[in-house]
Motif scaffolding. Structure first.
Motif, PDB file in Angstrom:
ATOM      1  N   PRO A  27       0.798  -1.237   0.000  1.00 10.85           N
ATOM      2  CA  PRO A  27       0.000   0.000   0.000  1.00 10.85           C
ATOM      3  C   PRO A  27       0.831   1.287   0.000  1.00 10.85           C
ATOM      4  O   PRO A  27       0.306   2.348  -0.368  1.00 10.85           O
ATOM      5  N   GLU A  28       2.094   1.205   0.412  1.00  7.76           N
ATOM      6  CA  GLU A  28       2.931   2.409   0.463  1.00  7.76           C
ATOM      7  C   GLU A  28       4.245   2.186  -0.283  1.00  7.76           C
ATOM      8  O   GLU A  28       4.741   1.068  -0.360  1.00  7.76           O
ATOM      9  N   GLY A  29       4.783   3.283  -0.761  1.00  8.70           N
ATOM     10  CA  GLY A  29       6.093   3.218  -1.401  1.00  8.70           C
ATOM     11  C   GLY A  29       7.073   4.102  -0.655  1.00  8.70           C
ATOM     12  O   GLY A  29       6.736   4.665   0.394  1.00  8.70           O
ATOM     13  N   LEU A  30       8.290   4.216  -1.186  1.00  7.09           N
ATOM     14  CA  LEU A  30       9.304   5.028  -0.508  1.00  7.09           C
ATOM     15  C   LEU A  30       9.455   6.369  -1.207  1.00  7.09           C
ATOM     16  O   LEU A  30       9.691   6.437  -2.420  1.00  7.09           O
ATOM     17  N   ALA A  31       9.297   7.426  -0.424  1.00  7.27           N
ATOM     18  CA  ALA A  31       9.392   8.774  -0.970  1.00  7.27           C
ATOM     19  C   ALA A  31      10.845   9.127  -1.215  1.00  7.27           C
ATOM     20  O   ALA A  31      11.714   8.851  -0.390  1.00  7.27           O
ATOM     21  N   GLY A  32      11.103   9.719  -2.343  1.00  2.00           N
ATOM     22  CA  GLY A  32      12.456  10.153  -2.657  1.00  2.00           C
ATOM     23  C   GLY A  32      12.428  10.949  -3.940  1.00  2.00           C
ATOM     24  O   GLY A  32      11.414  10.947  -4.643  1.00  2.00           O
ATOM     25  N   ILE A  53      26.504   8.658  -4.193  1.00  5.13           N
ATOM     26  CA  ILE A  53      25.414   8.788  -5.160  1.00  5.13           C
ATOM     27  C   ILE A  53      25.027  10.256  -5.370  1.00  5.13           C
ATOM     28  O   ILE A  53      24.754  10.676  -6.496  1.00  5.13           O
ATOM     29  N   GLY A  54      25.078  11.059  -4.288  1.00  9.22           N
ATOM     30  CA  GLY A  54      24.695  12.468  -4.367  1.00  9.22           C
ATOM     31  C   GLY A  54      25.671  13.307  -5.174  1.00  9.22           C
ATOM     32  O   GLY A  54      25.298  14.314  -5.774  1.00  9.22           O
ATOM     33  N   SER A  55      26.951  12.890  -5.214  1.00 12.41           N
ATOM     34  CA  SER A  55      27.934  13.662  -5.969  1.00 12.41           C
ATOM     35  C   SER A  55      27.766  13.435  -7.479  1.00 12.41           C
ATOM     36  O   SER A  55      28.145  14.280  -8.286  1.00 12.41           O
ATOM     37  N   PHE A  56      27.196  12.270  -7.846  1.00  5.14           N
ATOM     38  CA  PHE A  56      26.947  12.007  -9.272  1.00  5.14           C
ATOM     39  C   PHE A  56      25.552  12.456  -9.689  1.00  5.14           C
ATOM     40  O   PHE A  56      25.344  12.877 -10.816  1.00  5.14           O
ATOM     41  N   PHE A  57      24.594  12.290  -8.775  1.00  8.41           N
ATOM     42  CA  PHE A  57      23.195  12.585  -9.088  1.00  8.41           C
ATOM     43  C   PHE A  57      22.618  13.523  -8.023  1.00  8.41           C
ATOM     44  O   PHE A  57      21.948  13.074  -7.100  1.00  8.41           O
ATOM     45  N   PRO A  58      22.886  14.819  -8.136  1.00  7.28           N
ATOM     46  CA  PRO A  58      22.384  15.756  -7.120  1.00  7.28           C
ATOM     47  C   PRO A  58      20.853  15.669  -7.014  1.00  7.28           C
ATOM     48  O   PRO A  58      20.172  15.663  -8.039  1.00  7.28           O
ATOM     49  N   PRO A  59      20.315  15.600  -5.767  1.00 11.15           N
ATOM     50  CA  PRO A  59      18.874  15.422  -5.584  1.00 11.15           C
ATOM     51  C   PRO A  59      18.036  16.523  -6.234  1.00 11.15           C
ATOM     52  O   PRO A  59      16.899  16.295  -6.619  1.00 11.15           O
ATOM     53  N   GLY A  60      18.595  17.722  -6.385  1.00  6.36           N
ATOM     54  CA  GLY A  60      17.822  18.817  -6.962  1.00  6.36           C
ATOM     55  C   GLY A  60      17.704  18.765  -8.485  1.00  6.36           C
ATOM     56  O   GLY A  60      16.921  19.491  -9.079  1.00  6.36           O
ATOM     57  N   ASP A  61      18.508  17.889  -9.113  1.00  5.31           N
ATOM     58  CA  ASP A  61      18.538  17.826 -10.574  1.00  5.31           C
ATOM     59  C   ASP A  61      17.245  17.198 -11.116  1.00  5.31           C
ATOM     60  O   ASP A  61      16.946  16.048 -10.815  1.00  5.31           O
ATOM     61  N   ARG A  77      16.509  15.933 -13.806  1.00  2.00           N
ATOM     62  CA  ARG A  77      16.687  14.723 -14.637  1.00  2.00           C
ATOM     63  C   ARG A  77      16.493  13.443 -13.833  1.00  2.00           C
ATOM     64  O   ARG A  77      16.172  12.401 -14.388  1.00  2.00           O
ATOM     65  N   TRP A  78      16.751  13.509 -12.521  1.00  2.00           N
ATOM     66  CA  TRP A  78      16.678  12.293 -11.703  1.00  2.00           C
ATOM     67  C   TRP A  78      15.374  12.180 -10.926  1.00  2.00           C
ATOM     68  O   TRP A  78      15.218  11.345 -10.068  1.00  2.00           O
ATOM     69  N   LYS A  79      14.397  13.069 -11.238  1.00  2.00           N
ATOM     70  CA  LYS A  79      13.072  12.992 -10.624  1.00  2.00           C
ATOM     71  C   LYS A  79      12.435  11.667 -11.054  1.00  2.00           C
ATOM     72  O   LYS A  79      12.325  11.372 -12.246  1.00  2.00           O
ATOM     73  N   ASP A  80      12.024  10.869 -10.046  1.00  2.00           N
ATOM     74  CA  ASP A  80      11.389   9.560 -10.275  1.00  2.00           C
ATOM     75  C   ASP A  80      12.264   8.604 -11.108  1.00  2.00           C
ATOM     76  O   ASP A  80      11.739   7.669 -11.713  1.00  2.00           O
TER      77      ASP A  80
END
Ligand code: ZN
Length: 206
Positions: A31-36, A60-68, A70-73
């Motif tokens: 019923p639930e997933g992981l938010a990220g 992982i954050g240095s290659f794929f910054p969370p604000g980018d 492109r990496w949404k979902d």
């Protein structure tokens, strides 16, 4: 001598209703997933950091910054694949991966074999090189959180240059043996092994 390295990774994500649960590259009925920012695959994120850590290539954050955007979902297989490439470019391969998921639900043991096969496939290794264990967060008051710890052992691949220098060593070993045999032959009259003649004339015994 085997050149080995070890890497450790940790990640956590919060459960959120109405989000698909992605774990180990699989979509799990829950019923639930992981938010990220990405698909929230806590297992793949921890393994990615363990692999990057083993070759000291950042996280992982240095290659794929969370604000980018492109990496949404994004499918976390992308992150894992990049870590594998970093590792291979550094001249290493995976010996084994061990992980522990910490979450209240769903139960992992029934799906662990499929998850191990999926992760092994993504990392181009055998299933017996991937361990996925799970436990509940007893006493931590973290029922709405999934955590994962991962550790990776890697070893340096034998490079073509190494093989070449090994064959050079073998060749020089042969030359040394020849020199020793020549010396023995000249000093003590010991016949050279390689040039040894039959001790009898085959013509005589017919
Ligand atoms: Zn994560």
């Amino acid at each position: 001598m085997m050149d080995t390295r070890i890497g450790f990774g940790y990640d956590s994500h919060e459960f959120k209703p109405g989000v698909p649960l992605r774990l180990g590259g699989m979509t799990i009925d829950h019923p639930e997933g992981l938010a990220g920012h990405s698909d929230g695959d806590v297992l793949l994120h921890a393994i990615t950091d363990a692999l990057l850590g083993a070759v000291a290539a950042g996280d992982i954050g240095s290659f794929f910054p969370p604000g980018d955007p492109r990496w949404k979902d994004a499918d976390s297989a992308i992150f894992l694949n990049l870590a594998l490439e970093e590792l291979q470019n550094a001249g290493f391969r995976i010996v084994n991966i061990d992980t522990t998921l910490i979450l209240t639900a769903p139960k992992i043991s029934p799906i662990a074999p499929e998850m191990r096969a999926r992760v092994a496939d993504m990392l181009e290794i055998d299933i017996d090189q991937v361990s996925i264990k799970a436990k509940t967060p007893e006493g931590l008051n973290l029922d709405q959180v999934a955590q994962c710890h991962a550790i990776a052992l890697i070893e340096r691949m034998v490079e073509p240059d190494d093989l070449k220098s090994m064959s050079e060593v073998i060749e020089s070993q042969r030359q040394l043996e020849d020199v020793v045999e020549d010396l023995l032959a000249s000093v003590h009259g010991v016949p050279k092994k390689r040039a040894a003649e039959p001790v009898y004339d085959t013509e005589d015994i017919t």
